[in-house]
Design an enzyme around this catalytic site. Sequence first.
Site, PDB file in Angstrom:
ATOM      1  N   SER A   7       0.844  -1.197   0.000  1.00 44.58           N
ATOM      2  CA  SER A   7       0.000   0.000   0.000  1.00 44.58           C
ATOM      3  C   SER A   7       0.875   1.242   0.000  1.00 44.58           C
ATOM      4  O   SER A   7       1.642   1.471   0.945  1.00 44.58           O
ATOM      5  CB  SER A   7      -0.890   0.003   1.245  1.00 44.58           C
ATOM      6  OG  SER A   7      -1.448   1.303   1.402  1.00 44.58           O
ATOM      7  N   HIS A  32      -1.116  -1.288  -4.180  1.00 35.73           N
ATOM      8  CA  HIS A  32      -2.419  -0.983  -3.567  1.00 35.73           C
ATOM      9  C   HIS A  32      -2.509   0.529  -3.342  1.00 35.73           C
ATOM     10  O   HIS A  32      -1.627   1.132  -2.729  1.00 35.73           O
ATOM     11  CB  HIS A  32      -2.520  -1.739  -2.236  1.00 35.73           C
ATOM     12  CG  HIS A  32      -3.834  -1.610  -1.539  1.00 35.73           C
ATOM     13  ND1 HIS A  32      -4.924  -2.391  -1.840  1.00 35.73           N
ATOM     14  CD2 HIS A  32      -4.236  -0.795  -0.533  1.00 35.73           C
ATOM     15  CE1 HIS A  32      -5.935  -2.070  -1.042  1.00 35.73           C
ATOM     16  NE2 HIS A  32      -5.554  -1.094  -0.240  1.00 35.73           N
ATOM     17  N   MET A  36      -9.270   7.936  -0.104  1.00 40.74           N
ATOM     18  CA  MET A  36     -10.132   8.263   1.046  1.00 40.74           C
ATOM     19  C   MET A  36     -10.723   9.651   0.865  1.00 40.74           C
ATOM     20  O   MET A  36     -10.010  10.572   0.454  1.00 40.74           O
ATOM     21  CB  MET A  36      -9.311   8.247   2.337  1.00 40.74           C
ATOM     22  CG  MET A  36      -8.567   6.955   2.579  1.00 40.74           C
ATOM     23  SD  MET A  36      -7.645   7.062   4.122  1.00 40.74           S
ATOM     24  CE  MET A  36      -6.753   5.508   4.092  1.00 40.74           C
ATOM     25  N   HIS A  65      -8.301   0.872  -4.025  1.00 42.87           N
ATOM     26  CA  HIS A  65      -9.261   0.653  -2.926  1.00 42.87           C
ATOM     27  C   HIS A  65      -9.971   1.973  -2.631  1.00 42.87           C
ATOM     28  O   HIS A  65      -9.388   2.885  -2.053  1.00 42.87           O
ATOM     29  CB  HIS A  65      -8.459   0.145  -1.719  1.00 42.87           C
ATOM     30  CG  HIS A  65      -9.257  -0.047  -0.471  1.00 42.87           C
ATOM     31  ND1 HIS A  65      -8.661  -0.228   0.761  1.00 42.87           N
ATOM     32  CD2 HIS A  65     -10.599  -0.109  -0.237  1.00 42.87           C
ATOM     33  CE1 HIS A  65      -9.597  -0.388   1.686  1.00 42.87           C
ATOM     34  NE2 HIS A  65     -10.778  -0.310   1.111  1.00 42.87           N
ATOM     35  N   MET A  67     -12.254   4.141  -0.596  1.00 47.66           N
ATOM     36  CA  MET A  67     -12.933   4.304   0.696  1.00 47.66           C
ATOM     37  C   MET A  67     -13.700   5.619   0.597  1.00 47.66           C
ATOM     38  O   MET A  67     -13.346   6.624   1.232  1.00 47.66           O
ATOM     39  CB  MET A  67     -11.901   4.324   1.831  1.00 47.66           C
ATOM     40  CG  MET A  67     -11.373   2.930   2.143  1.00 47.66           C
ATOM     41  SD  MET A  67      -9.849   2.986   3.089  1.00 47.66           S
ATOM     42  CE  MET A  67      -8.674   3.131   1.757  1.00 47.66           C
ATOM     43  N   MET A 138     -11.442  -6.316   5.333  1.00 46.80           N
ATOM     44  CA  MET A 138     -10.607  -5.405   6.123  1.00 46.80           C
ATOM     45  C   MET A 138     -10.249  -6.065   7.447  1.00 46.80           C
ATOM     46  O   MET A 138     -11.121  -6.606   8.136  1.00 46.80           O
ATOM     47  CB  MET A 138     -11.348  -4.093   6.410  1.00 46.80           C
ATOM     48  CG  MET A 138     -11.611  -3.198   5.209  1.00 46.80           C
ATOM     49  SD  MET A 138     -10.168  -2.752   4.246  1.00 46.80           S
ATOM     50  CE  MET A 138      -9.175  -1.864   5.446  1.00 46.80           C
ATOM     51  N   GLY A 143      -9.163   3.666   7.088  1.00 43.85           N
ATOM     52  CA  GLY A 143      -8.900   5.087   7.309  1.00 43.85           C
ATOM     53  C   GLY A 143      -7.443   5.421   7.571  1.00 43.85           C
ATOM     54  O   GLY A 143      -6.996   6.498   7.203  1.00 43.85           O
ATOM     55  N   PHE A 144      -6.718   4.506   8.175  1.00 42.69           N
ATOM     56  CA  PHE A 144      -5.343   4.809   8.560  1.00 42.69           C
ATOM     57  C   PHE A 144      -4.448   3.592   8.397  1.00 42.69           C
ATOM     58  O   PHE A 144      -4.914   2.460   8.577  1.00 42.69           O
ATOM     59  CB  PHE A 144      -5.286   5.287  10.017  1.00 42.69           C
ATOM     60  CG  PHE A 144      -6.102   6.522  10.245  1.00 42.69           C
ATOM     61  CD1 PHE A 144      -5.563   7.781  10.010  1.00 42.69           C
ATOM     62  CD2 PHE A 144      -7.426   6.421  10.645  1.00 42.69           C
ATOM     63  CE1 PHE A 144      -6.340   8.922  10.182  1.00 42.69           C
ATOM     64  CE2 PHE A 144      -8.212   7.558  10.817  1.00 42.69           C
ATOM     65  CZ  PHE A 144      -7.665   8.817  10.589  1.00 42.69           C
ATOM     66  N   GLY A 145      -3.176   3.847   8.088  1.00 46.47           N
ATOM     67  CA  GLY A 145      -2.194   2.771   8.041  1.00 46.47           C
ATOM     68  C   GLY A 145      -1.685   2.458   9.438  1.00 46.47           C
ATOM     69  O   GLY A 145      -2.004   3.147  10.417  1.00 46.47           O
ATOM     70  N   ASP A 176      -6.517  -6.541   4.236  1.00 49.48           N
ATOM     71  CA  ASP A 176      -5.921  -5.204   4.281  1.00 49.48           C
ATOM     72  C   ASP A 176      -5.970  -4.680   5.710  1.00 49.48           C
ATOM     73  O   ASP A 176      -7.055  -4.492   6.263  1.00 49.48           O
ATOM     74  CB  ASP A 176      -6.724  -4.296   3.335  1.00 49.48           C
ATOM     75  CG  ASP A 176      -6.153  -2.904   3.207  1.00 49.48           C
ATOM     76  OD1 ASP A 176      -5.070  -2.636   3.753  1.00 49.48           O
ATOM     77  OD2 ASP A 176      -6.811  -2.077   2.531  1.00 49.48           O
ATOM     78  N   GLY A 177      -4.780  -4.444   6.261  1.00 52.39           N
ATOM     79  CA  GLY A 177      -4.687  -3.830   7.575  1.00 52.39           C
ATOM     80  C   GLY A 177      -3.920  -4.685   8.568  1.00 52.39           C
ATOM     81  O   GLY A 177      -4.339  -5.799   8.884  1.00 52.39           O
ATOM     82  N   GLY A 178      -2.791  -4.165   9.018  1.00 58.28           N
ATOM     83  CA  GLY A 178      -2.025  -4.849  10.052  1.00 58.28           C
ATOM     84  C   GLY A 178      -1.347  -6.129   9.613  1.00 58.28           C
ATOM     85  O   GLY A 178      -1.013  -6.973  10.451  1.00 58.28           O
ATOM     86  N   GLY A 198       1.194  -2.179   4.038  1.00 62.13           N
ATOM     87  CA  GLY A 198       1.719  -0.815   3.947  1.00 62.13           C
ATOM     88  C   GLY A 198       2.995  -0.696   4.746  1.00 62.13           C
ATOM     89  O   GLY A 198       4.105  -0.794   4.204  1.00 62.13           O
ATOM     90  N   SER A 199       2.841  -0.537   6.055  1.00 64.88           N
ATOM     91  CA  SER A 199       4.025  -0.323   6.896  1.00 64.88           C
ATOM     92  C   SER A 199       4.972  -1.514   6.889  1.00 64.88           C
ATOM     93  O   SER A 199       6.184  -1.329   7.013  1.00 64.88           O
ATOM     94  CB  SER A 199       3.610   0.046   8.320  1.00 64.88           C
ATOM     95  OG  SER A 199       2.440  -0.615   8.686  1.00 64.88           O
TER      96      SER A 199
END
Length: 222
Positions: A7, A32, A36, A65, A67, A138, A143-145, A176-178, A198-199
């Site tokens: 991402s 990705h 938003m 994606h 949002m 999700m 909303g946030f990385g 997606d996420g974490g 992402g991170s």
Amino acid sequence: MLKISPSILAADFTSLRSEMADVVRGGADWLHIDVMDGLFVPNISIGLPVLESIRKATDAFLDVHLMIDRPRRYVQAFCDAGADLLTFHVEAAQPQDITEAIAQVKRAGKKVGLVLKPRTPAECLLPWLDTLDLVLVMTVEPGFGAQKFMEDQLPKLRLVRRMADRAGLHPDIEVDGGITAVTAPLVAEAGANVLVAGSAVFGKPDRAAAIAALRNACAAFA
Ligand code: DX5
Ligand code: ZN
């Protein structure tokens, strides 16, 4: 086949061309792109002009994606701007608009997916499941990385995979996420085959090593 979709939300936007080239060289399958609108989610990221520039800068498969509220208003524009796959949220529109938005993406010759927020049940997909190329579950509130992975989404992931299997369908299942080398094997075991990160990719100095770590962590399930 397991796909890794870094991402760009976690990239350095002032060096986006080289950031994207770095992860593609490092083995990313897709890119990705998180859009938003500050309404559907409490954050604003990037939009059409940035996607157009990205499209000119890379041949990579662009996993976009959305949002955003009432995505039907924008799906044609995002297809025209260069998305290869467009996903939008089942919570963001009325059912007839979801049906029409899916049809519009298909008419544009692009791949289409629906996204479920953590509190949205898997069954909400059922009216459209047979029309989807991909389902995105999700594993954080959008909303946030860099948020913490929600382990309580694993049963839903399994249920989506089971619903598709029972219907004889084979959509990609994305999370997606974490996602990290620790959480990746959990989602792969539960049926995900596309991992957004992402991170865990852009946040690391060696992106090739970060991507390889995600893949290796899932080697038993890929
Ligand atoms: C969150 C976005 C994600 C985000 C993931 O709303 O949809 O794509 O960038 O970031 P990480 O992988 O850091 O949790
Ligand atoms: Zn995303």
